[in-house]
Write a protein that holds these residues in place. Structure first.
Motif, PDB file in Angstrom:
ATOM      1  N   ARG B  86      31.452  37.181  48.555  1.00 36.52           N
ATOM      2  CA  ARG B  86      31.292  36.403  49.699  1.00 36.52           C
ATOM      3  C   ARG B  86      31.835  35.006  49.640  1.00 36.52           C
ATOM      4  NH1 ARG B  86      30.467  35.776  54.520  1.00 36.52           N
ATOM      5  NH2 ARG B  86      29.026  34.295  55.244  1.00 36.52           N
ATOM      6  N   ALA B  87      32.129  34.666  48.281  1.00 35.88           N
ATOM      7  CA  ALA B  87      32.933  33.466  48.092  1.00 35.88           C
ATOM      8  C   ALA B  87      34.355  33.439  48.360  1.00 35.88           C
ATOM      9  CB  ALA B  87      32.786  33.203  46.603  1.00 35.88           C
ATOM     10  N   MET B  93      40.310  33.300  50.338  1.00 39.49           N
ATOM     11  CA  MET B  93      41.034  33.656  49.325  1.00 39.49           C
ATOM     12  C   MET B  93      40.681  35.143  48.687  1.00 39.49           C
ATOM     13  SD  MET B  93      39.932  31.398  45.970  1.00 39.49           S
ATOM     14  CE  MET B  93      40.513  30.009  46.509  1.00 39.49           C
ATOM     15  N   SER B  94      41.661  35.758  47.822  1.00 38.80           N
ATOM     16  CA  SER B  94      41.320  37.136  47.666  1.00 38.80           C
ATOM     17  C   SER B  94      40.336  37.223  46.525  1.00 38.80           C
ATOM     18  CB  SER B  94      42.488  37.853  47.052  1.00 38.80           C
ATOM     19  OG  SER B  94      42.867  37.131  45.779  1.00 38.80           O
ATOM     20  N   ARG B  95      39.746  38.490  46.499  1.00 36.06           N
ATOM     21  CA  ARG B  95      38.563  38.598  45.549  1.00 36.06           C
ATOM     22  C   ARG B  95      39.237  38.389  44.098  1.00 36.06           C
ATOM     23  NH1 ARG B  95      36.358  43.967  46.011  1.00 36.06           N
ATOM     24  NH2 ARG B  95      38.447  44.657  46.938  1.00 36.06           N
ATOM     25  N   ALA B  96      40.439  38.811  43.955  1.00 36.15           N
ATOM     26  CA  ALA B  96      41.251  38.866  42.678  1.00 36.15           C
ATOM     27  C   ALA B  96      41.362  37.324  42.222  1.00 36.15           C
ATOM     28  CB  ALA B  96      42.331  39.441  42.721  1.00 36.15           C
ATOM     29  N   SER B  99      37.871  35.932  41.145  1.00 36.57           N
ATOM     30  CA  SER B  99      37.573  36.560  39.701  1.00 36.57           C
ATOM     31  C   SER B  99      38.045  35.712  38.647  1.00 36.57           C
ATOM     32  CB  SER B  99      38.024  37.916  39.659  1.00 36.57           C
ATOM     33  OG  SER B  99      38.026  38.518  38.485  1.00 36.57           O
ATOM     34  N   ASN B 100      39.689  35.333  39.082  1.00 38.44           N
ATOM     35  CA  ASN B 100      40.239  34.389  38.022  1.00 38.44           C
ATOM     36  C   ASN B 100      39.657  33.099  37.839  1.00 38.44           C
ATOM     37  OD1 ASN B 100      42.434  33.513  36.304  1.00 38.44           O
ATOM     38  ND2 ASN B 100      43.627  32.855  37.986  1.00 38.44           N
ATOM     39  N   LEU B 101      39.332  32.588  39.071  1.00 40.53           N
ATOM     40  CA  LEU B 101      38.738  31.113  39.171  1.00 40.53           C
ATOM     41  C   LEU B 101      37.371  31.132  38.417  1.00 40.53           C
ATOM     42  CD1 LEU B 101      39.942  28.460  40.225  1.00 40.53           C
ATOM     43  CD2 LEU B 101      39.176  29.381  42.560  1.00 40.53           C
ATOM     44  N   ALA B 102      36.645  32.007  38.822  1.00 43.68           N
ATOM     45  CA  ALA B 102      35.349  31.914  38.297  1.00 43.68           C
ATOM     46  C   ALA B 102      35.300  32.272  36.630  1.00 43.68           C
ATOM     47  CB  ALA B 102      34.439  33.302  38.846  1.00 43.68           C
TER      48      ALA B 102
END
Lengths: 181, 181
Positions: B86-87, B93-96, B99-102
């Motif tokens: 959802r973010a 932006m892409s889910r990837a 994931s990286n940012l998180a």
DNA sequence: GGCAGGTTGTTAGACCTTTTATTACCTGGT
DNA sequence: ACCAGGTAATAAAAGGTCTAACAACCTGCC
């Protein structure tokens, strides 16, 4: 039978939902905050990145390039041979970014680096014949896509949008905005 | 005594010179091309990247973050806990990328990943107390800077600019623009 | 001439983003 | 109960951007 809450025909449900949630949340937390200004720059960023994403994924990646490589070839095409320094100024990026980009484009045979006769530190970037052909092909498709997007607005609105964006650009010095060196 | 050719008081000499050279060069090479559309998107990109560069270099980097990390914290602040999926939708932006940012923000202690009880594949991203404090501090400065920039325009012009950009966004589906999945 | 200080292109390190592939998990039809 | 197909998050590889530090080079002042 959809209820109003389902909002099945909303144009950009995610975008609007987020923009509205943001406005409500920040004005509740910071009563003094400038909601319109926040909305303005959130919208500017969203619009710009959406359009660029479409250009890159529908035109430049399929053609074996990137948005950045397109910008570099375009700059050399319209301005003629440039030093990396000047190219960085015109494109609004750092000299390091140009150096990196020029290296990649050189390895693809789209440009050459020529040593400057006047200054031993300096180079001159030239499009190769291949590069020249490439940018003309790619620009034709890019411009066609720009035309598709611009159909969102009337001719008058396009001129208006350009002038509003230029006004923001012209304001940079008044507020001491940081710019790339 | 400067001559007109020196244009010593031009606001954005590089930008204007380049934009004009581009318009002249492409219309000469491609008589059929849409010069206004090209100018519009060159200007949109320039304005957006100039503003973002100022935000990032004058506010977010000094605060130990980045533009991307600000956007993520802001999204979690205004929308509450979110799945990465959802973010990604809300931020465009892409889910990837999420994931990286998180991962980076988690290692800085600004957010935590909580396993979803409903779905074994899914996570829920939460701001920590530190993250909550951080985004409020940083948003105050961000919004103040947004206000500085918005002084370039009158209140009416700001609303107009937002509505023109929204019109472009709304046009995405009509032209089948590529969007991030 | 010689040297201090600025400029030019490059490199290293950190981060961001995308596409593609992978692993874990859920869901629905048989 | 099972299994095929889809979805969630992540990892890997390629590229882009920035700042800071570097070596080579130029320039002006003594």
């Amino acid at each position: 039978m959809p209820t109003p809450d389902d909002a099945p025909n909303a144009v950009n449900p995610d975008y609007w939902q987020f923009a509205n949630a943001a406005a409500s949340r920040i004005s509740q937390e910071f009563p003094e905050c400038d909601v319109t200004a926040n909305r303005l720059f959130v919208t500017l960023f969203r619009a710009s990145s959406s359009v660029i994403y479409d250009f890159e994924s529908s035109i430049h990646r399929p053609a074996g390039g990137t948005w950045a490589s397109y910008r570099m070839l375009f700059a050399l095409w319209v301005a003629g041979p440039l030093t990396p320094h000047r190219a960085a100024e015109l494109m609004g990026m750092s000299r390091a970014a140009v150096s990196n980009l020029a290296g990649n484009l050189e390895s693809k045979g789209l440009l050459v680096k020529q040593a400057s006769e006047a200054d031993g530190r300096s180079l001159i970037l030239h499009l190769t014949d291949t590069g020249q052909t490439k940018i003309q092909e790619v620009f034709a498709r890019q411009n066609s896509r720009e035309n598709d997007w611009s159909q969102a607005l009337t001719e008058q609105e396009r001129e208006l949008l350009i002038s509003l964006l230029d006004k923001i650009m012209d304001h940079r010095t008044a507020i001491g905005a940081k710019t790339r060196k």
